[in-house]
Design an enzyme around this catalytic site. Structure first.
Site, PDB file in Angstrom:
ATOM      1  CD  GLU A  26      75.581 -83.030  95.039  1.00  0.00           C
ATOM      2  OE1 GLU A  26      74.790 -84.016  95.542  1.00  0.00           O
ATOM      3  OE2 GLU A  26      76.413 -82.754  95.718  1.00  0.00           O
ATOM      4  CG  ASN A  71      78.527 -84.922  99.623  1.00  0.00           C
ATOM      5  OD1 ASN A  71      77.805 -84.853 100.804  1.00  0.00           O
ATOM      6  ND2 ASN A  71      79.026 -86.141  99.067  1.00  0.00           N
ATOM      7  CG  ASN A 171      74.087 -82.698 101.831  1.00  0.00           C
ATOM      8  OD1 ASN A 171      72.907 -83.387 101.720  1.00  0.00           O
ATOM      9  ND2 ASN A 171      75.268 -83.160 101.520  1.00  0.00           N
ATOM     10  CD  GLU A 172      74.894 -87.329 102.965  1.00  0.00           C
ATOM     11  OE1 GLU A 172      76.033 -87.336 102.750  1.00  0.00           O
ATOM     12  OE2 GLU A 172      74.084 -87.995 102.545  1.00  0.00           O
ATOM     13  CE1 TYR A 243      71.779 -92.082  96.921  1.00  0.00           C
ATOM     14  CE2 TYR A 243      72.881 -91.227  99.146  1.00  0.00           C
ATOM     15  CZ  TYR A 243      72.090 -90.821  97.973  1.00  0.00           C
ATOM     16  OH  TYR A 243      72.012 -89.514  97.359  1.00  0.00           O
ATOM     17  CD  GLU A 291      71.284 -86.699  99.326  1.00  0.00           C
ATOM     18  OE1 GLU A 291      72.165 -87.747  98.925  1.00  0.00           O
ATOM     19  OE2 GLU A 291      71.653 -85.462  99.740  1.00  0.00           O
ATOM     20  CD  GLN A 351      72.323 -86.265  92.621  1.00  0.00           C
ATOM     21  OE1 GLN A 351      72.449 -85.433  91.841  1.00  0.00           O
ATOM     22  NE2 GLN A 351      73.227 -86.074  93.578  1.00  0.00           N
TER      23      GLN A 351
HETATM   24  O1  AHR Z   1      73.639 -87.922  95.856  1.00  0.00           O
HETATM   25  C1  AHR Z   1      74.883 -88.190  96.120  1.00  0.00           C
HETATM   26  C2  AHR Z   1      75.735 -87.615  97.293  1.00  0.00           C
HETATM   27  O2  AHR Z   1      75.190 -88.475  98.477  1.00  0.00           O
HETATM   28  C3  AHR Z   1      75.199 -86.278  97.726  1.00  0.00           C
HETATM   29  O3  AHR Z   1      75.822 -85.155  97.227  1.00  0.00           O
HETATM   30  C4  AHR Z   1      75.207 -86.468  99.218  1.00  0.00           C
HETATM   31  O4  AHR Z   1      74.585 -85.982 100.192  1.00  0.00           O
HETATM   32  C5  AHR Z   1      75.148 -87.973  99.771  1.00  0.00           C
HETATM   33  O5  AHR Z   1      76.279 -88.670 100.209  1.00  0.00           O
END
Ligand code: AHR
Length: 504
Positions: A26, A71, A171-172, A243, A291, A351
């Site tokens: 990103e 984001n 995205n999201e 995550y 992700e 990432q």
């Molecule tokens: O990878 C960091 C962020 O995590 C990304 O921008 C977003 O899509 C997610 O919340």
């Protein structure tokens, strides 16, 4: 501690899609600027790309890379990043409260991807923008010539189209933090219409609709149902994100989050089936887990920095020092993706460079591999082919979020040419060796090619690699495994990740 398992050559889960080992990068922090691109670096090539980073990336054999966000994409104008570099505007990126100089845009990234040997999966901005900009972006990237956007690309030096076949629809979009966040129904409608429009360019285009940002969202899993009911027939994938962290320093609880992820996948797969049945649809929709990673070491501090800093350019952000425990976790999560390769076709480590990443750099200085680089590399190199069922029995434990969690985390893959069987095995137990006995049925002439091990002592759980000592946690040769007719046995060290490659 003892564990046993049976692996049969013909008991398949699914053919693994190579894109299970994809990545994400990103425009944020030092992922692009100071990560892949640093023209003033002594190791930069003529395009300004760091060759030391390129080497580390190439060794991972990544099939697909998601770009440019994240984001970031939800307020991004892709047109800012094309044309003469000295004419490109500097913008304020609202997602990470940083300055974006636009010195890298789609043409530079396409060139980097080509040099890295990776295909692109591009995301369109459905936060502040919509169908019009998305179709223009696709035309710029994919149309051969003879139209406004395709001729502009050619004028910018890219004669041939990039033929990008994978497109993410925002995205999201379920996240209240997202610029342009939407309700499920309105997003589902927009995704459906955008997907239809961009697929008009080519029948090869496949789209990914946003699922939940994680399985703790209040709107999960209703979001998936509502969104898919709007667009099921016009998309090929639904994205999941998650995550992980271990703030409580409880390793066993941490590892059980992999079981929780299995439930997340199972639930979304169930919703896909439900919507398919409800719509009497003929097409399949698969999961694109685009992700995933460990993200907790500096999360609070980074959050505070973002709130207070004065729009810096390429600041250090989300630069996590991954330790041995995280490497075991990443290896385990990849095992889960292999076990669920019937439904998960694409997964992107998030990432790739500096920002929550397996590759780290110093501006003007060296690049090195973090601990998590190695299990990711092993899965990408040796986890291709067909995933096999592993019927295991052994000791388990309970945590707050999962019951009967296996101490042995195991996945098995037979290569496409049926010449190799690879077993990825993790002994999650902190202080005990594990006696394993794996029955191998339907295989002939089994011989050990190699056994690599990472870790082996929970006292090292918090060790990580640094610029000065990049070799604190690296793979080494394992010992003590024996292959006999029809089985493999021996001891797995406590708190160890094991790659076991067998010729068959
Ligand atoms: O990878 C960091 C962020 O995590 C990304 O921008 C977003 O899509 C997610 O919340």
């Amino acid at each position: 501690m003892k564990a046993s398992a049976t692996i049969h050559n013909h008991f398949d889960i699914a053919k693994i899609d190579d894109r299970l080992y994809s990545a994400f990068i990103e425009h944020m922090g030092r992922a692009i600027y100071g990560g892949i691109y640093e023209p003033s670096h002594p190791k930069a090539n003529k395009d300004g790309f760091r060759t030391d980073v390129l080497e580390l990336v190439r060794a991972l054999k990544i099939p697909l890379i998601r770009y440019p966000g994240g984001n970031f994409v939800s307020a991004y104008k892709w047109e800012d990043g094309i044309g003469p570099k000295d004419k490109r505007p500097t913008r304020l990126d609202l997602a990470w409260r940083s300055k974006e100089t636009n010195q890298v845009g789609i043409n530079e990234f396409a060139s980097w991807s080509e040099q890295a040997g990776i295909e692109m999966m591009l995301a369109v901005n459905l936060g502040t923008r919509g169908i019009e900009e998305a179709r223009n972006f696709v035309e710029y990237c994919n149309h051969p010539k003879g139209s406004y956007w395709s001729d502009l690309r050619r004028k910018h030096g890219a004669e041939l189209p990039y033929n990008v076949n994978m497109w993410c629809l925002g995205n999201e979009m379920d996240g209240p933090w997202q610029i342009g966040h939407m309700e499920a129904k309105e997003y589902g409608r927009l995704a459906d219409e955008t997907s239809k429009a961009i697929k008009a360019f080519s029948k090869n285009i496949e789209t990914v609709v946003c699922g939940s940002s994680n399985d703790q969202m209040k709107t999960y899993p209703e979001w998936e149902r509502v969104v898919l009911e709007e667009c099921y027939e016009n998309v090929e994938y639904i994205s999941l994100h998650k995550y992980f962290g271990n703030s409580s320093h409880d390793s066993l609880n941490y590892f059980s989050k992999i079981d929780e992820t299995g439930r997340y996948i199972q639930t979304v797969a169930g919703i896909i089936d439900f919507v398919k049945a409800k719509k009497r649809a003929k097409n399949e929709v698969f999961i694109c887990f685009d992700e995933w990673n460990v993200w907790y070491h500096n999360r609070e501090q980074d959050h505070q920095n973002i709130q207070t800093w004065d729009w810096p350019e390429a600041p250090a952000l989300l630069e996590e020092d991954y330790n041995l425990e995280d490497a075991l976790f990443v290896g385990g999560l990849l095992n889960e993706f292999i076990r669920r390769s019937d439904r998960v076709k694409i997964a992107c480590i998030a990432q790739l460079v500096n920002v929550i990443s397996p590759i780290r750099t110093i501006n003007g200085g060296p690049a090195w591999a973090a601990t998590i680089y190695y299990p990711y590399q092993f899965a990408s190199l040796y986890g291709r082919g067909t995933a096999l069922n592993v019927a295991q029995s052994g000791p388990t434990y309970d945590t707050e979020i999962a019951h009967d969690v296996n101490y042995l985390d195991i996945a098995a893959v037979v290569s496409s040419d049926k010449s190799e069987l690879t077993i990825f095995a993790i002994n999650r137990c902190l202080d005990q060796e594990m006696d394993i006995n794996l029955s191998l049925l339907g295989f002939e002439n089994v011989k050990l090619i190699e056994h690599k091990i990472i870790g082996g002592n929970s006292n090292d759980a918090r060790k990580f690699n640094t610029c000065d000592n990049p070799h604190h946690v690296i793979p080494r040769d394992g010992k003590g495994l024996g292959v006999e007719a029809g089985s493999i046995g021996g001891k797995l060290l406590p708190f160890s990740y094991n790659l076991i490659r067998l010729s068959i």
